[in-house]
Design a protein around this motif. Structure first.
Motif, mmCIF file in Angstrom:
data_model
loop_
_atom_site.group_PDB
_atom_site.id
_atom_site.type_symbol
_atom_site.label_atom_id
_atom_site.label_comp_id
_atom_site.label_asym_id
_atom_site.label_seq_id
_atom_site.Cartn_x
_atom_site.Cartn_y
_atom_site.Cartn_z
ATOM 1 N N ASN A 137 13.690 -13.143 9.650
ATOM 2 C CA ASN A 137 13.739 -13.543 8.070
ATOM 3 C C ASN A 137 13.879 -12.978 7.302
ATOM 4 N N THR A 138 14.537 -12.993 5.980
ATOM 5 C CA THR A 138 14.351 -12.465 5.039
ATOM 6 C C THR A 138 13.771 -12.683 3.644
ATOM 7 N N LEU A 139 12.971 -12.278 2.840
ATOM 8 C CA LEU A 139 12.281 -12.747 1.099
ATOM 9 C C LEU A 139 12.472 -11.877 0.579
ATOM 10 N N THR A 140 13.298 -12.337 -0.877
ATOM 11 C CA THR A 140 14.239 -11.191 -1.460
ATOM 12 C C THR A 140 13.785 -11.408 -2.637
ATOM 13 N N LEU A 141 12.568 -11.095 -3.481
ATOM 14 C CA LEU A 141 12.413 -11.391 -4.473
ATOM 15 C C LEU A 141 12.790 -10.158 -5.801
ATOM 16 N N THR A 142 13.702 -10.392 -6.978
ATOM 17 C CA THR A 142 13.182 -10.046 -8.172
ATOM 18 C C THR A 142 13.252 -10.399 -9.332
ATOM 19 N N GLY A 143 12.912 -9.530 -10.312
ATOM 20 C CA GLY A 143 12.128 -9.122 -11.741
ATOM 21 C C GLY A 143 11.741 -8.606 -12.255
ATOM 22 N N GLN A 144 11.247 -8.733 -13.391
ATOM 23 C CA GLN A 144 10.797 -7.468 -14.194
ATOM 24 C C GLN A 144 9.940 -6.816 -14.372
ATOM 25 N N PHE A 145 9.546 -6.683 -12.917
ATOM 26 C CA PHE A 145 8.353 -6.083 -12.801
ATOM 27 C C PHE A 145 9.075 -3.943 -11.322
ATOM 28 N N SER A 146 7.879 -3.319 -12.356
ATOM 29 C CA SER A 146 8.015 -2.525 -11.954
ATOM 30 C C SER A 146 7.633 -1.659 -10.520
ATOM 31 N N PHE A 147 8.136 -0.160 -10.383
ATOM 32 C CA PHE A 147 8.024 -0.378 -8.975
ATOM 33 C C PHE A 147 6.475 0.447 -8.677
ATOM 34 N N ALA A 148 5.810 0.781 -9.722
ATOM 35 C CA ALA A 148 4.501 0.611 -9.540
ATOM 36 C C ALA A 148 3.860 -0.478 -9.351
ATOM 37 N N GLU A 149 3.845 -1.807 -9.510
ATOM 38 C CA GLU A 149 3.749 -2.606 -9.407
ATOM 39 C C GLU A 149 3.994 -3.164 -8.057
ATOM 40 N N VAL A 150 5.200 -3.178 -7.567
ATOM 41 C CA VAL A 150 5.294 -3.270 -6.477
ATOM 42 C C VAL A 150 4.971 -2.920 -5.184
ATOM 43 N N HIS A 151 4.926 -1.525 -5.784
ATOM 44 C CA HIS A 151 3.658 -0.710 -4.485
ATOM 45 C C HIS A 151 2.546 -1.106 -4.276
ATOM 46 N N SER A 152 1.611 -1.207 -5.670
ATOM 47 C CA SER A 152 0.317 -2.199 -5.764
ATOM 48 C C SER A 152 0.281 -3.487 -4.350
ATOM 49 N N TRP A 153 1.343 -3.712 -4.825
ATOM 50 C CA TRP A 153 1.051 -5.180 -3.953
ATOM 51 C C TRP A 153 1.267 -5.132 -2.649
ATOM 52 N N VAL A 154 2.249 -4.311 -2.220
ATOM 53 C CA VAL A 154 2.185 -3.495 -1.006
ATOM 54 C C VAL A 154 0.803 -2.642 -0.554
ATOM 55 N N VAL A 155 0.434 -2.335 -0.885
ATOM 56 C CA VAL A 155 -1.074 -1.517 -0.607
ATOM 57 C C VAL A 155 -2.234 -2.630 -0.784
ATOM 58 N N PHE A 156 -2.348 -3.605 -1.343
ATOM 59 C CA PHE A 156 -3.190 -4.520 -1.404
ATOM 60 C C PHE A 156 -3.688 -5.639 0.060
ATOM 61 N N CYS A 157 -1.867 -5.551 0.397
ATOM 62 C CA CYS A 157 -1.553 -7.049 1.606
ATOM 63 C C CYS A 157 -1.864 -5.323 3.227
ATOM 64 N N LEU A 158 -1.415 -4.648 2.632
ATOM 65 C CA LEU A 158 -1.167 -4.095 4.107
ATOM 66 C C LEU A 158 -1.961 -2.601 4.415
ATOM 67 N N PRO A 159 -2.364 -2.178 5.635
ATOM 68 C CA PRO A 159 -3.380 -1.295 5.272
ATOM 69 C C PRO A 159 -2.228 0.527 5.494
ATOM 70 N N GLU A 160 -2.825 1.235 5.826
ATOM 71 C CA GLU A 160 -2.190 2.424 6.179
ATOM 72 C C GLU A 160 -1.190 2.612 5.034
ATOM 73 N N VAL A 161 -1.359 3.015 4.125
ATOM 74 C CA VAL A 161 -0.386 2.937 2.884
ATOM 75 C C VAL A 161 -0.722 3.543 1.771
ATOM 76 N N PRO A 162 0.086 4.764 1.690
ATOM 77 C CA PRO A 162 -0.174 5.487 0.446
ATOM 78 C C PRO A 162 -0.769 5.077 -0.605
ATOM 79 N N GLU A 163 -1.915 5.634 -1.420
ATOM 80 C CA GLU A 163 -1.923 4.561 -2.769
ATOM 81 C C GLU A 163 -1.183 5.340 -4.000
#
Length: 543
Positions: free
Chosen positions: A463-489
């Motif tokens: 399954n593929t989910l694509t999100l596009t928008g006016q968000f920065s790379f740092a914001e995307v990374h913060s979402w991944v850090v919030f949802c998943l373990p073992e991701v560098p800060e």
């Protein structure tokens, strides 16, 4: 502090003045000579001492982070902090590298045997990074987060390129670091669910002319592996101690002719395991005689024990008198706690390990998210559960573990429910006066049962989910850090970053791709409705 053994007793050779916490100690010296110089790392400073205690080096590295790992090879100094690696030669900066994830250990292949300088970094994202200068030659994945690196046989083996690694989930392996690619030689799985590996050494303790492998684990287990005719490791001996093993070394220390394994533990104990026979047998009617040396040793230990008991009694009386005084002020004692909260792939559960430098009285576990506490064979504490308010969303679990006397290490197993996230809190109360407790917090993330990996099966339906928008790379990374373990800060460098995960409970796969592109390069992506055994999430940050 440096001490030696004299007539079976530990005698101090020298001690330094108190200062910053020492993070690492290594021996060094001129290549192809006995390594007798002592180097320590404290904060961002490196200090060197002779074997008699004279300081000959004080080198301030000016690193912004405290030094975590160090390796000495002749005049070359290899250092790593949490994310930064530096190479110095004669205290002059040579090379630098910024890692995308935390660096747990650093080592260099023997420069006296190879025509090149090859540092290797053990990183938290299950990767060994092989460097040349300030650049990464290649990366190789290992089966767990590597915590310690060591040269095979102490010199890199026959080729000079053989490297031992130990992981935080208890796996041990040997890998050959060539100039072009790694060659995995063998790996020991952790089938008996033993602790993570903290230290490794090579020494011929068996006495057959072949160096054995000495391993220390964080559950207090000391192991000795020998090698068979096919150069495969075979477990020969093991010994369980009550605290995690922080360092291990083989040598002849206490008595000539008998080799020993010397280990240090988390609370500061130094223990020796000897090959000297300590048991004597006698037949029926025979008298078992103890030699004079053993009698003197027993008498000395009895006197020392009586002195310690008397000193403890005096200090207790002194404390009772001072606590009843109207002018007495109670100071909160500082107790260091060694904790680890890791996901186990085999049973899709989290292990919470708490280790204190003094005895633990009780541990209170509280969670604002539904979790299950699983049974642990090594756990001898008595657990009791308190009822929680079902209408409140702030308290789903309240459990108390009452520890047995002299328990300094407690291991718990927890299973979470994916999709529900919150905080797990542990209140640790040591068995000291006055009564105090320390609170530790651990995040239960929405996709808590996903484990980081570096390869997935792209042939499986997705399954593929694509999100596009006016968000920065740092914001995307913060979402991944919030949802998943073992991701560098820290966000990784580059315009395209990919993370792979595998669900330890359902065996599904997840791929996350973060891109920075302009609208003209975006393509329409269709969400394919298929069984969820693979999921692809793409983020497009608009330029």
């Amino acid at each position: 502090m440096c001490f030696g053994m004299k007539k079976g007793e530990a005698v101090a050779v020298f001690k330094t003045l108190p200062g910053q916490k020492i993070a690492r100690l290594e021996l060094g010296g001129v290549l192809n000579t006995p390594q007798e110089k002592i180097f320590i790392a404290a904060g961002s400073e490196i200090r060197g001492f002779t074997k008699r205690g004279k300081q000959f080096l004080s080198f301030e590295t000016n690193l912004t982070e405290s030094i975590k790992a160090m390796h000495i090879s002749g005049s070359d100094l290899f250092l790593s902090a949490s994310y930064i690696y530096n190479h110095y030669c004669d205290c002059k900066d040579q090379h630098y590298y910024l890692s995308g994830d935390k660096i747990n250990d650093v080592i260099c292949l023997p420069v006296e045997r190879l025509p090149r300088i090859t540092p290797v970094l053990a990183c938290q994202d299950r990767v060994l990074r092989v460097l040349q200068g300030s650049d990464v030659i290649y990366e190789t994945e290992v089966p767990g987060p590597p915590t310690v690196l060591a040269l095979h046989n102490g010199n890199g083996g026959d080729s000079g390129e053989d490297l031992l690694y130990g992981t935080s989930d208890g796996k041990l392996g040997l890998i050959q670091i060539t100039t072009s690619k790694p060659i995995h030689k063998w790996e020991i799985r952790n089938e008996k669910k033993r602790g993570g590996i903290l230290c490794v050494d090579s020494f011929d303790i068996v006495g057959d002319g072949v160096k054995d492998l000495l391993v220390g684990r964080d559950d207090g287990l000391v192991e000795v592996y020998s090698f068979d005719n096919a150069n495969e490791p075979v477990l020969r001996f093991d010994q369980m101690l009550s605290e995690s093993i922080t360092s291990i070394q083989g040598g002849c220390i206490g008595k000539d002719g008998y080799d020993e394994i010397v280990v240090s533990t988390y609370s500061g104990w130094v223990t020796g395991l000897t090959t000297e026979p300590i048991h004597k047998e006698s037949g029926p009617g025979e008298e078992l005689k103890i030699n004079q040396e053993m009698q003197n040793k027993i008498s000395s230990l009895r006197v020392e024990l009586e002195q310690l008991q008397y000193k403890v009694l005096q200090e207790r009386e002194k404390y009772q008198q001072s606590s009843q005084s109207s002018k007495a002020k109670s100071a909160v004692p500082s107790v260091s706690i060694n904790d680890k909260f890791t996901l186990n792939k085999d049973d899709a559960s989290y292990s919470l390990i708490l280790e204190v430098q003094t005895a633990i009285d009780n541990v209170l576990i509280q969670s604002d998210v539904p979790i299950d506490l699983l049974d642990v064979d090594k756990n001898s504490a008595v657990v009791s559960f308190s009822s929680c308010d079902s209408e409140s969303n702030d308290n789903f679990l309240l459990a108390t573990y009452r520890c047995q006397a002299n328990t300094t290490r407690l291991e718990l197993k927890i299973r979470s429910i994916e999709g529900q996230y919150g905080t797990l809190q542990a209140y640790v109360t040591p068995r000291i006066q006055p009564k105090t407790c320390q609170a530790l917090q651990y995040l239960i993330k929405p996709l808590s049962l996903h484990q980081r990996t570096h390869f997935i099966d792209h042939d499986r339906p997705m399954n593929t989910l694509t999100l596009t928008g006016q968000f920065s790379f740092a914001e995307v990374h913060s979402w991944v850090v919030f949802c998943l373990p073992e991701v560098p800060e820290k966000p990784p460098a580059g315009e395209c970053v990919t993370f792979y995960f595998q669900n330890t409970f359902l065996d599904t796969q997840l791929e996350i791709v973060a891109l920075t592109q302009a609208w003209s390069y975006l393509q329409r992506v269709t969400l394919v409705s298929l069984p969820l055994n693979f999921f692809l999430v793409e983020f497009f940050c608009l330029a």
